[in-house]
Design an enzyme around this catalytic site. Structure first.
Site, PDB file in Angstrom:
ATOM      1  CD  GLU A 138       5.474  -3.738  -9.831  1.00 63.82           C
ATOM      2  OE1 GLU A 138       4.784  -2.728 -10.074  1.00 63.82           O
ATOM      3  OE2 GLU A 138       6.341  -4.158 -10.606  1.00 63.82           O
ATOM      4  NE  ARG A 172      11.228  -3.211 -11.255  1.00 62.79           N
ATOM      5  CZ  ARG A 172      10.930  -2.487 -12.330  1.00 62.79           C
ATOM      6  NH1 ARG A 172      11.127  -1.193 -12.352  1.00 62.79           N
ATOM      7  NH2 ARG A 172      10.416  -3.078 -13.390  1.00 62.79           N
ATOM      8  NE  ARG A 175       8.688  -0.277 -23.009  1.00 65.95           N
ATOM      9  CZ  ARG A 175       8.523  -0.582 -21.721  1.00 65.95           C
ATOM     10  NH1 ARG A 175       7.617  -1.473 -21.355  1.00 65.95           N
ATOM     11  NH2 ARG A 175       9.292  -0.042 -20.809  1.00 65.95           N
ATOM     12  CG  ASN A 217      12.370   0.819  -9.154  1.00 65.12           C
ATOM     13  OD1 ASN A 217      13.318   0.682  -9.937  1.00 65.12           O
ATOM     14  ND2 ASN A 217      11.103   0.735  -9.530  1.00 65.12           N
ATOM     15  CG  HIS A 239       5.520  -5.799 -15.513  1.00 63.57           C
ATOM     16  ND1 HIS A 239       4.907  -5.704 -16.754  1.00 63.57           N
ATOM     17  CD2 HIS A 239       5.981  -4.559 -15.240  1.00 63.57           C
ATOM     18  CE1 HIS A 239       5.014  -4.469 -17.205  1.00 63.57           C
ATOM     19  NE2 HIS A 239       5.665  -3.745 -16.316  1.00 63.57           N
TER      20      HIS A 239
END
Ligand code: AMP
Length: 403
Positions: free
Chosen positions: A390, A99, A247, A12, A188
């Site tokens: 993940e 990813r 956020r 990643n 996601h």
């Protein structure tokens, strides 16, 4: 072509970091994991862990890491080190699963990387300017460092490509979708896929209506009907939907015009404000839920309000998705906050008996890293806590493609 393979390296890559995990697909357990950080700065750091017969070893190195190649080459050396290595040779890594954040409408599933795929990932730079360039760098570097490995791209957006147009289109002029690709994509996806599949296995039936609630540093929800994603809370980018660490999640777009037109903000300032200075940090000054939770316990009013707002937004999306699916069998909490924060789970499920949610206070407090059901016996809707993974999902999808 099918190739025998046992170890998958999951990569990643960010703009100044590379997270990695080497997974043995026979046991589905990591042999090693780590992170290369501060790439391009004066001093970089590399944290490298190995897991041999259940024993964890960790080394930390600090040295100049001018680029991603230097970082990944050092990872390859450590993985194959005579003393502390977990494999004898880089060729024991037959596939590297990357990813890739944005797959646009081009990618609905995991693919083996070739020049065409790289060109398409590049075409998508405008839609994910912070992520896709770094992901492509990761791919190009891994091609150099592990030339014998099959390179595979797993897209964060792919699981959401089944969302119907009625949910993914925005009510803005049609040419913005047709010519510019402006629509909901969602992110996601690997996590929502992983935990929804676990939930389906747990429920023991495939015709299911499940809402997955991934709440970590970033946060998003997905409505998953019969194993297929039908809606999600992030949009063109990752700013939409739930309140997150930094956020804002959903806001009235008028706020942006007000700040720019009336208060003299530049677009860059508004972007930083909404992406980095809003959400929990904007409300409380803290990003980490553990810090905010300790303030709640001490009776801090703004910490308490922010917790309630955080949970209220999730409740709204539960209503939204129960309507979209015309029913609800289970909700699933996952990621750092979803797996650990019993107060948030309690606030989300409170006064939701209309949706069949009945949280069991005692079960909610139990801490374990296994799948658990935390609703009252006999409740109409299951409340599940399912740890996400993940990296394993990326490794599984990569393994599927080459085995
Ligand atoms: P993730 O992005 O999934 O790694 O989640 C990271 C976030 O999870 C952290 O920033 C914390 O806000 C939250 N978190 C982790 N552990 C706990 C905990 N024990 N209680 C509450 N929140 C936690």
């Amino acid at each position: 072509m099918k190739r025998a393979c046992k170890n998958i390296l999951v990569v990643n890559a960010g703009s100044s970091s590379i997270k990695y995990q080497l997974i043995d697909m026979i046991t589905e357990l990591p042999l090693s994991s780590g992170i290369v950080e501060r790439i391009g700065l004066k001093e970089g750091t590399l944290i490298h862990k190995t897991f041999i017969e259940g024993v964890e070893n960790k080394i930390v190195e600090t040295f100049p890491i001018p680029n991603h190649t230097v970082g990944l080459e050092r990872v390859a050396e450590l993985l194959t080190d005579k003393k502390i290595g977990v494999i004898a040779d880089p060729s024991e890594i037959k596939a590297v699963g990357h990813r890739v954040v944005h797959g646009g409408e081009a990618f609905t599933k995991t693919v083996e990387i070739n020049n065409d795929i790289k060109a398409k990932v590049k075409e998508l730079f405008p839609l994910a300017p912070l992520h896709n360039p770094a992901n492509l760098t990761g791919i190009e570097v891994a091609e150099k460092v592990f030339p014998n490995a099959v390179q595979i791209a797993v897209f964060d957006t792919a699981f959401h490509q089944t969302i119907p147009d009625v949910a993914y289109r925005y009510a803005i002029p049609a040419e913005l979708y047709e010519n510019m690709g402006i629509r909901k994509y969602g992110f996601h996806g690997t996590s929502h896929k992983f935990v929804s599949q676990k939930a389906i296995e747990y429920l023991g039936k495939s015709d299911t209506k499940i809402i997955t609630i991934h709440i970590g540093n970033g946060a998003s929800m997905a409505a998953v009907k019969n194993g297929v994603c039908v809606d999600t809370s992030m949009g063109l980018g990752p700013l939409n939907g739930l309140i997150m660490g930094t956020r804002s999640g959903d806001i009235d777009p008028s706020i942006i015009f007000y700040l720019v037109e009336q208060k003299g903000y530049s677009i860059e300032e508004v972007s930083t404000l909404l992406n980095k200075k809003s959400g929990m940090v904007g409300l409380t000054g803290d990003t980490d839920m553990r810090d905010i939770e300790s303030r709640v316990i001490k009776g801090d009013a703004i910490a308490e309000l922010s917790y309630k707002m955080y949970a209220y937004r999730i409740k709204q999306y539960i209503g939204n998705y129960a309507a979209a699916m015309n029913g609800l069998d289970a909700i699933v909490f996952t990621a750092g906050i979803g797996e650990n924060d019993s107060i948030i789970r309690n606030l989300v499920c409170e006064n939701m008996n209309y949706f069949g949610l009945e949280l069991n206070g005692e079960k909610n407090k139990i801490r374990t890293s296994k799948i658990r059901e935390i609703n009252n016996e006999g409740a109409k809707t299951k409340i599940l806590v399912i740890p996400t993974n993940e990296e394993l999902e990326i490794a599984r999808q990569s393994f599927e493609l080459i085995k």
